[in-house]
Design a protein around this motif. Structure first.
Motif, PDB file in Angstrom:
ATOM      1  N   ASN A   1       4.982 -36.685 -18.462  1.00  0.00           N
ATOM      2  CA  ASN A   1       5.080 -34.870 -17.559  1.00  0.00           C
ATOM      3  C   ASN A   1       5.348 -33.755 -18.557  1.00  0.00           C
ATOM      4  O   ASN A   1       5.698 -32.936 -18.428  1.00  0.00           O
ATOM      5  CB  ASN A   1       7.046 -35.209 -16.834  1.00  0.00           C
ATOM      6  CG  ASN A   1       7.476 -34.466 -16.402  1.00  0.00           C
ATOM      7  OD1 ASN A   1       6.362 -34.677 -15.397  1.00  0.00           O
ATOM      8  ND2 ASN A   1       8.204 -33.731 -16.383  1.00  0.00           N
ATOM      9  N   HIS A   2       3.981 -33.980 -18.977  1.00  0.00           N
ATOM     10  CA  HIS A   2       3.188 -33.008 -19.934  1.00  0.00           C
ATOM     11  C   HIS A   2       2.842 -32.404 -19.271  1.00  0.00           C
ATOM     12  O   HIS A   2       2.561 -31.891 -17.581  1.00  0.00           O
ATOM     13  CB  HIS A   2       2.141 -33.211 -21.108  1.00  0.00           C
ATOM     14  CG  HIS A   2       1.141 -32.628 -20.635  1.00  0.00           C
ATOM     15  ND1 HIS A   2       0.417 -34.244 -19.572  1.00  0.00           N
ATOM     16  CD2 HIS A   2      -0.273 -32.120 -20.536  1.00  0.00           C
ATOM     17  CE1 HIS A   2      -0.993 -33.642 -19.271  1.00  0.00           C
ATOM     18  NE2 HIS A   2      -0.763 -32.409 -19.273  1.00  0.00           N
TER      19      HIS A   2
ATOM     20  N   LEU B   1      -4.629 -22.419 -21.300  1.00  0.00           N
ATOM     21  CA  LEU B   1      -3.829 -21.530 -20.380  1.00  0.00           C
ATOM     22  C   LEU B   1      -3.682 -21.381 -19.522  1.00  0.00           C
ATOM     23  O   LEU B   1      -2.496 -20.623 -18.691  1.00  0.00           O
ATOM     24  CB  LEU B   1      -4.648 -20.162 -20.990  1.00  0.00           C
ATOM     25  CG  LEU B   1      -4.881 -19.486 -22.378  1.00  0.00           C
ATOM     26  CD1 LEU B   1      -6.011 -18.846 -22.401  1.00  0.00           C
ATOM     27  CD2 LEU B   1      -3.521 -19.062 -23.151  1.00  0.00           C
ATOM     28  N   ARG B   2      -4.508 -21.873 -18.117  1.00  0.00           N
ATOM     29  CA  ARG B   2      -4.401 -21.332 -17.033  1.00  0.00           C
ATOM     30  C   ARG B   2      -2.864 -22.608 -16.801  1.00  0.00           C
ATOM     31  O   ARG B   2      -2.196 -21.879 -15.778  1.00  0.00           O
ATOM     32  CB  ARG B   2      -5.175 -22.274 -15.979  1.00  0.00           C
ATOM     33  CG  ARG B   2      -6.437 -20.896 -16.238  1.00  0.00           C
ATOM     34  CD  ARG B   2      -7.659 -22.201 -15.698  1.00  0.00           C
ATOM     35  NE  ARG B   2      -8.913 -20.917 -15.691  1.00  0.00           N
ATOM     36  CZ  ARG B   2      -9.490 -20.724 -13.835  1.00  0.00           C
ATOM     37  NH1 ARG B   2      -9.566 -21.089 -13.449  1.00  0.00           N
ATOM     38  NH2 ARG B   2     -10.580 -20.125 -14.381  1.00  0.00           N
ATOM     39  N   ALA B   3      -2.892 -23.704 -17.841  1.00  0.00           N
ATOM     40  CA  ALA B   3      -2.224 -24.635 -16.852  1.00  0.00           C
ATOM     41  C   ALA B   3      -0.428 -24.306 -17.541  1.00  0.00           C
ATOM     42  O   ALA B   3       0.431 -24.411 -17.065  1.00  0.00           O
ATOM     43  CB  ALA B   3      -2.425 -26.324 -17.740  1.00  0.00           C
ATOM     44  N   ILE B   4      -0.489 -23.582 -19.019  1.00  0.00           N
ATOM     45  CA  ILE B   4       1.104 -22.971 -19.141  1.00  0.00           C
ATOM     46  C   ILE B   4       2.181 -21.934 -18.434  1.00  0.00           C
ATOM     47  O   ILE B   4       2.763 -21.801 -19.010  1.00  0.00           O
ATOM     48  CB  ILE B   4       1.496 -23.212 -20.753  1.00  0.00           C
ATOM     49  CG1 ILE B   4       0.196 -21.889 -21.285  1.00  0.00           C
ATOM     50  CG2 ILE B   4       0.877 -24.536 -21.366  1.00  0.00           C
ATOM     51  CD1 ILE B   4       0.350 -21.269 -22.893  1.00  0.00           C
ATOM     52  N   LEU B   5       0.321 -21.188 -18.234  1.00  0.00           N
ATOM     53  CA  LEU B   5       1.049 -20.167 -17.291  1.00  0.00           C
ATOM     54  C   LEU B   5       1.080 -20.324 -15.648  1.00  0.00           C
ATOM     55  O   LEU B   5       1.432 -19.546 -15.262  1.00  0.00           O
ATOM     56  CB  LEU B   5       0.013 -18.801 -17.687  1.00  0.00           C
ATOM     57  CG  LEU B   5      -0.374 -18.490 -18.501  1.00  0.00           C
ATOM     58  CD1 LEU B   5      -0.994 -17.341 -19.149  1.00  0.00           C
ATOM     59  CD2 LEU B   5       1.123 -18.162 -19.487  1.00  0.00           C
TER      60      LEU B   5
ATOM     61  N   PRO C   1       2.543 -26.360 -14.071  1.00  0.00           N
ATOM     62  CA  PRO C   1       4.243 -27.050 -13.999  1.00  0.00           C
ATOM     63  C   PRO C   1       3.776 -27.003 -12.088  1.00  0.00           C
ATOM     64  O   PRO C   1       5.328 -27.616 -11.904  1.00  0.00           O
ATOM     65  CB  PRO C   1       5.061 -25.482 -14.645  1.00  0.00           C
ATOM     66  CG  PRO C   1       4.273 -25.288 -15.558  1.00  0.00           C
ATOM     67  CD  PRO C   1       2.450 -25.671 -15.046  1.00  0.00           C
ATOM     68  N   SER C   2       3.248 -26.671 -11.790  1.00  0.00           N
ATOM     69  CA  SER C   2       3.667 -27.233 -10.222  1.00  0.00           C
ATOM     70  C   SER C   2       3.286 -28.133  -9.473  1.00  0.00           C
ATOM     71  O   SER C   2       3.058 -28.915  -8.628  1.00  0.00           O
ATOM     72  CB  SER C   2       2.403 -26.219  -9.097  1.00  0.00           C
ATOM     73  OG  SER C   2       3.076 -25.303  -9.525  1.00  0.00           O
ATOM     74  N   GLY C   3       2.058 -29.301 -11.029  1.00  0.00           N
ATOM     75  CA  GLY C   3       2.144 -30.563 -11.018  1.00  0.00           C
ATOM     76  C   GLY C   3       0.541 -30.655 -10.744  1.00  0.00           C
ATOM     77  O   GLY C   3       0.261 -31.819 -10.248  1.00  0.00           O
ATOM     78  N   ASP C   4      -0.061 -29.774 -10.425  1.00  0.00           N
ATOM     79  CA  ASP C   4      -1.489 -30.156 -10.405  1.00  0.00           C
ATOM     80  C   ASP C   4      -2.163 -30.339 -11.804  1.00  0.00           C
ATOM     81  O   ASP C   4      -1.670 -30.363 -12.325  1.00  0.00           O
ATOM     82  CB  ASP C   4      -2.519 -27.944 -10.154  1.00  0.00           C
ATOM     83  CG  ASP C   4      -2.300 -27.157  -8.530  1.00  0.00           C
ATOM     84  OD1 ASP C   4      -1.323 -28.027  -7.710  1.00  0.00           O
ATOM     85  OD2 ASP C   4      -1.938 -26.541  -8.910  1.00  0.00           O
ATOM     86  N   ILE C   5      -3.330 -31.476 -11.444  1.00  0.00           N
ATOM     87  CA  ILE C   5      -3.839 -32.220 -12.471  1.00  0.00           C
ATOM     88  C   ILE C   5      -5.547 -32.448 -11.955  1.00  0.00           C
ATOM     89  O   ILE C   5      -5.467 -32.244 -10.991  1.00  0.00           O
ATOM     90  CB  ILE C   5      -3.045 -33.607 -12.264  1.00  0.00           C
ATOM     91  CG1 ILE C   5      -3.159 -34.049 -14.081  1.00  0.00           C
ATOM     92  CG2 ILE C   5      -3.093 -34.263 -11.473  1.00  0.00           C
ATOM     93  CD1 ILE C   5      -2.196 -35.037 -14.082  1.00  0.00           C
TER      94      ILE C   5
ATOM     95  N   LEU D   1      -0.855 -21.007 -13.667  1.00  0.00           N
ATOM     96  CA  LEU D   1      -2.046 -20.686 -12.942  1.00  0.00           C
ATOM     97  C   LEU D   1      -2.914 -21.558 -12.318  1.00  0.00           C
ATOM     98  O   LEU D   1      -2.652 -22.823 -12.868  1.00  0.00           O
ATOM     99  CB  LEU D   1      -2.904 -19.816 -13.820  1.00  0.00           C
ATOM    100  CG  LEU D   1      -2.496 -18.064 -13.753  1.00  0.00           C
ATOM    101  CD1 LEU D   1      -3.175 -17.728 -15.123  1.00  0.00           C
ATOM    102  CD2 LEU D   1      -2.046 -17.549 -12.850  1.00  0.00           C
ATOM    103  N   PRO D   2      -4.095 -21.551 -11.303  1.00  0.00           N
ATOM    104  CA  PRO D   2      -4.652 -22.523 -10.607  1.00  0.00           C
ATOM    105  C   PRO D   2      -5.665 -22.625 -11.977  1.00  0.00           C
ATOM    106  O   PRO D   2      -6.181 -22.065 -12.732  1.00  0.00           O
ATOM    107  CB  PRO D   2      -5.723 -22.036  -9.916  1.00  0.00           C
ATOM    108  CG  PRO D   2      -4.932 -20.413  -9.084  1.00  0.00           C
ATOM    109  CD  PRO D   2      -4.662 -20.172 -10.795  1.00  0.00           C
ATOM    110  N   LEU D   3      -5.608 -24.942 -12.127  1.00  0.00           N
ATOM    111  CA  LEU D   3      -6.564 -24.899 -12.696  1.00  0.00           C
ATOM    112  C   LEU D   3      -8.422 -24.666 -12.016  1.00  0.00           C
ATOM    113  O   LEU D   3      -8.807 -24.547 -11.470  1.00  0.00           O
ATOM    114  CB  LEU D   3      -6.163 -26.194 -13.200  1.00  0.00           C
ATOM    115  CG  LEU D   3      -4.837 -26.383 -13.776  1.00  0.00           C
ATOM    116  CD1 LEU D   3      -4.516 -28.492 -13.838  1.00  0.00           C
ATOM    117  CD2 LEU D   3      -5.047 -26.002 -15.022  1.00  0.00           C
ATOM    118  N   GLY D   4      -9.058 -24.599 -13.874  1.00  0.00           N
ATOM    119  CA  GLY D   4     -10.232 -24.579 -13.039  1.00  0.00           C
ATOM    120  C   GLY D   4     -10.930 -25.747 -13.150  1.00  0.00           C
ATOM    121  O   GLY D   4     -10.965 -26.388 -13.367  1.00  0.00           O
TER     122      GLY D   4
END
Length: 388
Positions: free
Chosen positions: A247-248, A293-297, A197-201, A299-302
């Motif tokens: 915008n997923h 999981l990291r994305a929907i919570l 949600p923070s836009g990290d991709i 959290l920083p992406l792996g």
């Protein structure tokens, strides 16, 4: 919110193999999990904290389930959108958003979306039912051959058929559908995009998919794809554009064609963990399931890079067998280096039903592909009785 060692509850709509593999990573993080699925024999049932049996398309069932959890995600797109939208309006975090899912759930709407946002895709025409397809063929308004796709409820090769003559339409469902131009292509590719949600991709490497000619299912997934670096860069760039437009949040699997002149055409997307990313459990620094999981919570992406080349082989029910499943020769492949089987836990097999997969990792992609062929020729997914 503190997601770890707390009262935090994650809800998953759908209890199939994707959910089961996702649950493996929730165990690693010690996250409390709730699963809703219509089957008492759902693979997720043995791996979640709380299992609920219910219809994923029923408003009240999905809405009431959502009220039990803090974040809601899904492993299958065929869920009640109205319930998700109401839950989101009431403050529940639903990822991917029902707004995103609404654009993807119906393949006709999904194709229109690509055109509206200048995303390259095959030419197509939407039809309200199969009868109107026949009329257009007879009136010479629709040229053969083309690819027929039902707009909703298709899965695992069902709901897709190449139409070379009008009789190929026999026995297809009289439902809303699209007729899509056949694209001459070199390769079928996929890119998984992960976004919070923070836009990290981040994107995973481009994978190459080899399909079973009869079942129209992925048979092998090869990572990295055996393509030119420029084509790979183009595919990842287009996947990022698709992600941005939808915008997923979570994972978005973008399936593509590499044309004969090395253009990239988007075929379709899936807003969830995907068959094309299963290799990542063994081959990647961070599996697609952990990154979902990291994305929907938020959290920083792996790290999405591969540690080693990986190939996935789908294990599907053998033609001619239906009933209680038997896996022949699994023990043989366990002695092979770099080979890891994943059995989904479905009790009943039928022809071409996805029952598991095997990952092969190796420093040499050609050697991995050779071993994958050996795996495919060694394991048989059969039943205790032949079909009549």
């Amino acid at each position: 919110m503190n997601y770890f060692s707390s009262d935090f509850k994650l809800g998953i709509l759908g209890g199939g193999q994707l959910g089961k593999m996702l649950l493996s990573d929730t165990r690693k993080f010690d996250i409390q999990t709730y699963v809703l699925d219509p089957s008492d024999e759902a693979p997720c049932k043995i791996a979640c904290d709380h299992f609920f049996k219910g219809d994923l398309m029923n408003f009240e069932t999905v809405y009431n389930f959502g009220k039990l959890v803090d974040v809601l995600t899904f492993e299958i797109e065929l869920v009640n959108l109205e319930a998700l939208a109401k839950l989101e309006e009431e403050g529940l975090k639903v990822y991917p958003s029902p707004k995103t899912l609404k654009l993807i759930q119906n393949k006709g709407i999904q194709k229109d979306f690509y055109i509206q946002h200048s995303i390259p895709t095959a030419n197509y025409k939407r039809f309200p039912n199969l009868k109107s397809v026949v009329v257009d063929i007879l009136d010479s308004k629709l040229k053969l051959p083309f690819v027929w796709k039902c707009t909703e409820f298709g899965y695992d090769g069902n709901g897709v058929k190449v139409i070379r003559q009008i009789s190929d339409l026999d026995n297809l469902a009289n439902v809303e559908c699209i007729a899509e131009e056949m694209i001459p292509f070199k390769n079928e590719l996929a890119v998984i995009v992960c976004r919070n949600p923070s836009g990290d991709i981040k994107t995973y490497p481009v994978v190459e998919m080899e399909f079973h000619p009869e079942a129209n299912q992925v048979e092998y997934v090869i990572c990295p794809a055996r393509i030119d670096d420029k084509v790979s860069e183009k595919a990842r760039a287009i996947a990022l554009t698709v992600s941005e437009k939808f915008n997923h949040v979570g994972l978005l699997a973008v399936e593509m064609f590499q044309t004969e002149d090395d253009e990239i055409i988007v075929n379709e997307v899936a807003p969830r963990p995907h068959n094309s990313g299963h290799y990542s459990i063994e081959a990647s620094y961070t599996s697609q399931f952990e990154n979902h999981l990291r994305a929907i919570l938020n959290l920083p992406l792996g790290k999405t890079d591969s540690k080693v080349a990986g190939i996935m082989v789908n294990l599907v029910g053998e033609s001619g067998f239906s009933g209680n499943v038997i896996y022949e020769n699994i023990e043989k492949i366990l002695g092979w280096d770099g080979v890891t089987p994943h059995i989904y836990g479905k009790k009943q097999t039928r022809p071409f039903r996805k029952m598991g997969h095997v990952t092969i990792i190796n420093e040499n992609i050609s050697e991995a592909r050779r071993i994958a062929e050996d795996v495919k020729n060694t394991i048989r997914v059969i039943s205790d009785k032949l079909n009549n």
